[in-house]
Design an enzyme around this catalytic site. Structure first.
Site, mmCIF file in Angstrom:
data_model
loop_
_atom_site.group_PDB
_atom_site.id
_atom_site.type_symbol
_atom_site.label_atom_id
_atom_site.label_comp_id
_atom_site.label_asym_id
_atom_site.label_seq_id
_atom_site.Cartn_x
_atom_site.Cartn_y
_atom_site.Cartn_z
ATOM 1 N N GLY A 48 -24.071 71.509 26.169
ATOM 2 C CA GLY A 48 -24.249 71.285 24.758
ATOM 3 C C GLY A 48 -23.178 71.786 23.826
ATOM 4 O O GLY A 48 -23.215 71.497 22.640
ATOM 5 N N LEU A 49 -22.201 72.529 24.325
ATOM 6 C CA LEU A 49 -21.172 73.079 23.436
ATOM 7 C C LEU A 49 -19.790 72.521 23.768
ATOM 8 O O LEU A 49 -18.774 73.100 23.411
ATOM 9 C CB LEU A 49 -21.145 74.609 23.532
ATOM 10 C CG LEU A 49 -22.414 75.309 23.058
ATOM 11 C CD1 LEU A 49 -22.314 76.806 23.301
ATOM 12 C CD2 LEU A 49 -22.669 75.029 21.581
ATOM 13 N N SER A 50 -19.769 71.381 24.450
ATOM 14 C CA SER A 50 -18.525 70.740 24.851
ATOM 15 C C SER A 50 -17.686 71.630 25.753
ATOM 16 O O SER A 50 -16.492 71.817 25.549
ATOM 17 C CB SER A 50 -17.695 70.304 23.640
ATOM 18 O OG SER A 50 -16.623 69.500 24.051
ATOM 19 N N SER A 51 -18.326 72.174 26.774
ATOM 20 C CA SER A 51 -17.588 72.968 27.746
ATOM 21 C C SER A 51 -16.594 72.107 28.518
ATOM 22 O O SER A 51 -15.558 72.606 28.967
ATOM 23 C CB SER A 51 -18.553 73.650 28.719
ATOM 24 O OG SER A 51 -19.386 72.703 29.354
ATOM 25 N N SER A 52 -16.871 70.795 28.661
ATOM 26 C CA SER A 52 -15.940 69.924 29.383
ATOM 27 C C SER A 52 -14.604 69.835 28.657
ATOM 28 O O SER A 52 -13.536 69.975 29.270
ATOM 29 C CB SER A 52 -16.547 68.530 29.561
ATOM 30 O OG SER A 52 -16.897 67.955 28.313
ATOM 31 N N ALA A 53 -14.642 69.613 27.344
ATOM 32 C CA ALA A 53 -13.388 69.573 26.579
ATOM 33 C C ALA A 53 -12.706 70.932 26.588
ATOM 34 O O ALA A 53 -11.475 71.029 26.671
ATOM 35 C CB ALA A 53 -13.662 69.125 25.147
ATOM 36 N N ASP B 246 -14.814 66.741 19.929
ATOM 37 C CA ASP B 246 -14.794 67.988 20.696
ATOM 38 C C ASP B 246 -13.397 68.583 20.749
ATOM 39 O O ASP B 246 -13.186 69.764 20.455
ATOM 40 C CB ASP B 246 -15.302 67.750 22.118
ATOM 41 C CG ASP B 246 -16.728 67.226 22.151
ATOM 42 O OD1 ASP B 246 -17.448 67.419 21.159
ATOM 43 O OD2 ASP B 246 -17.103 66.605 23.164
#
Length: 391
Positions: free
Chosen positions: A118-123, A166
């Site tokens: 939910g916190l854009s860990s991927s970006a 993001d």
């Protein structure tokens, strides 16, 4: 940091650098960047750290503290994605190497400072890795170039139909400022907190669920919005080209109002979210500028409502968290953070009521979902600067 300790355990030496990318929140502007909308966002002081050292043989060797199995590839032989956690890093290598010649690999250990979802860990993972890979190869990227390369990695290698929300939040943000970004031309403004604004902190409520954008209905929702826009173009006599080139930003709100009743309900709801979110972002930026935190928060709550009813996102646990937030004293506003299918909710809160908010939200949420005991968590954060090296 744990990543530095683990690095020393594996390699018997200290890392030569530590890259950091913050996570981000988007109080207003969700589900709009992929169709060239506007967003407001803040980076937070929690994120992804990568402790690393260069490898002259061009091999990339990465260990994650959150996932099992070490990942390895060569900067010139990246290969196809494999469906594991390291695809985002392979994608970053692929996107950077298509623009710059890479000669040096790296060994690294990745640490995330909050639960995933939910916190854009991927970006954040992509950006922190790009920062490290650029460092060992002597490459200096301008902010927009870094955003574009990270976007390319996630969309065209990993396969998620993201916009640039993001990456922009995690690169451009400045502590104590609200990022106001137009995704059509990448023009942005960093709006400082008005001296008249009440104090606030950022609260993150993790539902206990995790999510993967690539495996969720995220891509389908984006396609439904684009289908609605494509139909609006045809109904109104607009010139239009390929389906994947249709963007809501290119169709006036008045056209949507005139023809929305002729769209399938799902398409109309996706369009309703996009157009009203665009209006909320513009109003929210002005509210922040004049220091009206209550109005900005109200608009954030409205954004969350639209995500539930128009974008039709949100797991039951996450919707319950949102509903609890709306009735909790001391919370100015909030919504789902990230794609909104699982993960977390974020809120801007009165720091003086943080303890009461923590207790009330946890009690009500775990009463509704007792199986999330031990998985649910609360975190209090501050705004932060964007990606960079950490000493």
């Amino acid at each position: 940091m744990l990543c530095e300790e683990r690095f020393h355990e594996i390699y018997g030496r200290d890392p030569e650098g530590v890259s950091f990318s913050p996570y981000r929140i988007c109080p207003i502007g969700a589900h709009s960047d992929h169709n060239l909308g506007k967003i407001t966002g803040l980076a937070i002081d929690k994120g992804i750290h990568i402790a690393y050292k260069p490898k002259k043989n061009g091999v990339v060797e990465m260990t994650s503290l959150q996932f099992p199995k070490r990942a390895q590839w060569h900067i010139k032989e990246i290969g196809e994605k494999t469906g594991d956690w390291a695809d985002y890093l392979r994608g970053a290598t692929w996107a950077l190497s298509s623009r710059y010649p890479l000669t040096v690999g790296l060994s690294g250990v990745i640490e995330g400072s909050l639960p995933i979802g939910g916190l854009s860990s991927s970006a954040a993972v992509i950006l922190a890795f790009l920062d490290a890979l650029c460092s060992v190869n002597g490459i200096r990227l301008k902010p927009q170039e870094l955003i574009n390369i990270a976007f390319d990695a996630e969309k065209n290698y990993v396969g998620v139909n993201v916009g640039t929300l993001d990456q922009s939040c995690e690169v451009l943000s400045k502590k104590g400022h609200l990022l106001y970004l137009d995704c059509k031309d990448n023009h942005y403004e960093l709006i400082p907190a008005n001296p008249a604004m009440k104090p606030y902190r950022i609260a993150i409520f993790f539902s206990g669920l995790e999510h993967s954008l690539a495996g969720s209905k995220y891509n389908m929702r984006v396609d439904e919005l684009r289908a609605g826009v494509y139909a609006l173009q045809a109904l109104s006599g607009y010139d239009y080209g390929k389906f994947n080139e249709a963007n809501a930003r290119d169709v006036d709100f008045d056209i949507y109002q005139k023809y929305k009743d002729r769209l399938p309900q799902q398409w109309a709801r996706r369009c309703e979210h996009w157009y009203t979110e665009f209006q909320r972002v513009e109003a929210g930026a002005e509210a922040w500028r004049r220091g009206d935190l209550e109005e900005y928060g109200r608009l954030s709550f409205a954004s969350g409502w639209s995500s539930i009813h128009n974008w039709e996102s949100g797991a039951p646990e996450q919707i319950k968290l949102y509903e609890i937030m709306r009735e909790t004293s001391g919370i100015y506003g909030g919504r789902f953070s990230g794609a909104g299918f699982k993960g977390c909710c974020m809120a801007l809160i009165d720091p003086g009521k943080a303890d009461e908010i923590r207790e009330e939200v946890e009690r009500k949420y775990l009463t509704a979902f007792p199986e999330m005991t031990g998985k649910y968590s609360f975190h209090l954060c501050e705004s932060a600067d964007g990606v960079g090296q950490r000493k």
